[in-house]
Scaffold this active site. Structure first.
Site, PDB file in Angstrom:
ATOM      1  N   GLY A  29       1.005  -1.133   0.008  1.00 58.70           N
ATOM      2  CA  GLY A  29       0.049  -0.108   0.031  1.00 58.70           C
ATOM      3  C   GLY A  29       1.096   1.127   0.137  1.00 58.70           C
ATOM      4  O   GLY A  29       2.100   1.171   0.431  1.00 58.70           O
ATOM      5  N   ASN A  30       0.166   2.418  -0.484  1.00 57.10           N
ATOM      6  CA  ASN A  30       1.103   3.659  -0.441  1.00 57.10           C
ATOM      7  C   ASN A  30       0.184   4.668  -0.869  1.00 57.10           C
ATOM      8  O   ASN A  30      -1.022   4.712  -1.398  1.00 57.10           O
ATOM      9  CB  ASN A  30       2.082   3.755  -1.592  1.00 57.10           C
ATOM     10  CG  ASN A  30       1.697   2.751  -2.953  1.00 57.10           C
ATOM     11  OD1 ASN A  30       0.881   3.468  -3.649  1.00 57.10           O
ATOM     12  ND2 ASN A  30       2.352   1.586  -3.096  1.00 57.10           N
ATOM     13  N   SER A  46       9.976   2.476  -0.611  1.00 66.92           N
ATOM     14  CA  SER A  46       9.716   0.912  -0.649  1.00 66.92           C
ATOM     15  C   SER A  46      10.305   0.054   0.368  1.00 66.92           C
ATOM     16  O   SER A  46      11.430   0.218   1.023  1.00 66.92           O
ATOM     17  CB  SER A  46      10.459   0.371  -2.003  1.00 66.92           C
ATOM     18  OG  SER A  46      10.022  -0.797  -2.302  1.00 66.92           O
ATOM     19  N   GLY A  47       9.419  -0.828   0.700  1.00 60.19           N
ATOM     20  CA  GLY A  47       9.665  -2.000   1.597  1.00 60.19           C
ATOM     21  C   GLY A  47      10.220  -1.571   3.324  1.00 60.19           C
ATOM     22  O   GLY A  47      10.830  -2.307   3.918  1.00 60.19           O
ATOM     23  N   SER A  79       8.405   4.037  -3.264  1.00 62.95           N
ATOM     24  CA  SER A  79       7.364   2.743  -3.762  1.00 62.95           C
ATOM     25  C   SER A  79       7.487   2.266  -5.076  1.00 62.95           C
ATOM     26  O   SER A  79       7.752   2.931  -5.992  1.00 62.95           O
ATOM     27  CB  SER A  79       5.967   3.516  -3.460  1.00 62.95           C
ATOM     28  OG  SER A  79       4.982   2.580  -4.107  1.00 62.95           O
ATOM     29  N   SER A  80       7.491   1.042  -4.995  1.00 59.85           N
ATOM     30  CA  SER A  80       7.588   0.321  -6.356  1.00 59.85           C
ATOM     31  C   SER A  80       6.445   0.706  -7.371  1.00 59.85           C
ATOM     32  O   SER A  80       6.339   0.660  -8.612  1.00 59.85           O
ATOM     33  CB  SER A  80       7.348  -1.080  -6.467  1.00 59.85           C
ATOM     34  OG  SER A  80       6.368  -1.492  -5.778  1.00 59.85           O
ATOM     35  N   HIS A 100      -2.826   3.540  -3.063  1.00 63.34           N
ATOM     36  CA  HIS A 100      -3.037   2.351  -3.675  1.00 63.34           C
ATOM     37  C   HIS A 100      -3.034   1.257  -2.342  1.00 63.34           C
ATOM     38  O   HIS A 100      -2.215   1.375  -1.711  1.00 63.34           O
ATOM     39  CB  HIS A 100      -2.015   2.110  -4.628  1.00 63.34           C
ATOM     40  CG  HIS A 100      -1.812   0.637  -5.063  1.00 63.34           C
ATOM     41  ND1 HIS A 100      -3.113   0.010  -5.595  1.00 63.34           N
ATOM     42  CD2 HIS A 100      -0.935  -0.517  -5.363  1.00 63.34           C
ATOM     43  CE1 HIS A 100      -2.716  -1.512  -5.941  1.00 63.34           C
ATOM     44  NE2 HIS A 100      -1.349  -1.358  -5.500  1.00 63.34           N
ATOM     45  N   ASP A 125     -23.398   8.759  -2.759  1.00 66.86           N
ATOM     46  CA  ASP A 125     -22.868   9.878  -2.542  1.00 66.86           C
ATOM     47  C   ASP A 125     -21.311  10.160  -2.743  1.00 66.86           C
ATOM     48  O   ASP A 125     -21.153  11.017  -3.462  1.00 66.86           O
ATOM     49  CB  ASP A 125     -22.875   9.960  -0.890  1.00 66.86           C
ATOM     50  CG  ASP A 125     -24.297  10.093  -0.477  1.00 66.86           C
ATOM     51  OD1 ASP A 125     -25.422  10.707  -0.980  1.00 66.86           O
ATOM     52  OD2 ASP A 125     -24.549   9.857   0.876  1.00 66.86           O
ATOM     53  N   HIS A 165      -5.662  -6.850  -9.689  1.00 63.93           N
ATOM     54  CA  HIS A 165      -4.649  -6.282  -8.908  1.00 63.93           C
ATOM     55  C   HIS A 165      -5.182  -5.516  -7.544  1.00 63.93           C
ATOM     56  O   HIS A 165      -5.112  -5.979  -6.521  1.00 63.93           O
ATOM     57  CB  HIS A 165      -4.008  -5.155  -9.993  1.00 63.93           C
ATOM     58  CG  HIS A 165      -2.899  -4.466  -9.304  1.00 63.93           C
ATOM     59  ND1 HIS A 165      -1.780  -3.586  -9.645  1.00 63.93           N
ATOM     60  CD2 HIS A 165      -2.276  -4.501  -7.642  1.00 63.93           C
ATOM     61  CE1 HIS A 165      -1.109  -3.146  -8.774  1.00 63.93           C
ATOM     62  NE2 HIS A 165      -1.177  -3.691  -7.807  1.00 63.93           N
ATOM     63  N   TYR A 219     -23.948  19.847   0.533  1.00 62.68           N
ATOM     64  CA  TYR A 219     -23.319  19.061   1.662  1.00 62.68           C
ATOM     65  C   TYR A 219     -22.099  19.873   1.808  1.00 62.68           C
ATOM     66  O   TYR A 219     -21.644  20.349   2.869  1.00 62.68           O
ATOM     67  CB  TYR A 219     -23.208  17.644   1.650  1.00 62.68           C
ATOM     68  CG  TYR A 219     -23.070  17.170   3.141  1.00 62.68           C
ATOM     69  CD1 TYR A 219     -23.915  17.051   4.077  1.00 62.68           C
ATOM     70  CD2 TYR A 219     -21.801  17.005   3.490  1.00 62.68           C
ATOM     71  CE1 TYR A 219     -23.609  16.465   5.325  1.00 62.68           C
ATOM     72  CE2 TYR A 219     -21.424  16.354   4.934  1.00 62.68           C
ATOM     73  CZ  TYR A 219     -22.280  16.201   5.767  1.00 62.68           C
ATOM     74  OH  TYR A 219     -22.079  15.824   6.890  1.00 62.68           O
TER      75      TYR A 219
HETATM   76 ZN    ZN Z   1      -0.329  -3.232  -5.930  1.00 65.11          ZN
END
Ligand code: ZN
Length: 230
Positions: A29-30, A46-47, A79-80, A100, A125, A165, A219
């Site tokens: 995730g990123n 990354s990592g 990040s990759s 992601h 919404d 994915h 809103y």
């Molecule tokens: Zn991914």
């Protein structure tokens, strides 16, 4: 507007929301955020363990996804998914944040390449209709970014399920994109569970339009700086 330092702090902190809402495992995730008024954005390294993320080790990249030499944190690899984030910022100037994850339920819909139908007022919404599926794309070049942009351009949904994915979400700010990732997983989970009990009942398109318009415009004006806390 948000300076590099503010975006670094903001993006580092927002990664905690992915953990809090159970959207990520391990270092997956990123979150990224564009530095206002520049062709630069900040993304997770990354990592690196979520517990270790800080403003100082976020990575500053240009819109080609290249790390800015000599910038804070530049000794780490980004990040990759950096190329995909960069492609979105290059092609959607209104976007200020990208997220992601491989959150479980949203990714299960992606595994079936099935859009999440709009059968909840909360989805009308937030997403203004179904959450669409993007094309199958391999990591490593612009193909994920191209798929995201092609699917979300002109679409109301700030979330796309990339086939086989997982979800990518966009927003005016990184926080908006994180919110879309949380709401996308929530919609995916509830809709999945609902379907186990019987057929889903669609909401007529005209009603979806009304709900979306009210939520986004009427809103929103009540608390323009506060997002949409309810
Ligand atoms: Zn991914």
């Amino acid at each position: 507007m948000a300076s590099e330092d503010t975006v670094r702090a903001d993006v580092a902190k927002l990664h905690g929301e992915l953990v809090k809402y159970g959207l990520v495992v391990w270092t997956g995730g990123n979150v990224s955020g564009r530095v206002h008024g520049t062709d630069l954005f900040v993304i997770k390294p990354s990592g690196v363990d979520y517990d270790e993320l800080s403003a100082e080790n976020m990575i500053l990249c240009d819109l080609d996804g290249k790390v800015v030499p000599g910038s804070e944190g530049s000794y780490l690899s980004p990040s990759s998914d950096t190329a995909a984030h960069a492609y979105v910022y290059r092609n959607m100037p209104e976007v200020g944040g990208v997220v992601h994850t491989h959150s479980t339920y949203a990714t299960a819909w992606a595994a079936r390449a099935e859009p999440i139908p709009c059968t909840l007022t909360g989805m009308a919404d937030e997403f203004g209709g179904e959450i669409p599926v993007g094309p199958f794309a391999i990591i490593g070049d612009d193909s994920i970014g191209r798929g995201i942009v092609a699917t979300l351009t002109g679409h109301r949904s700030p979330a796309v399920l990339m086939q086989n994915h997982g979800p990518f979400t966009i927003g005016k700010t990184p926080r908006d994109a994180v919110k879309a990732a949380v709401m996308c997983e929530d919609a995916a989970r509830t809709t999945h569970i609902a379907r186990q009990g019987g057929p889903l009942v669609p909401i007529p398109p005209k009603i979806i339009d009304r709900l979306f318009d009210r939520y986004q415009h009427v809103y929103g004006q009540r608390a323009p700086e506060e997002g949409t806390a309810n």
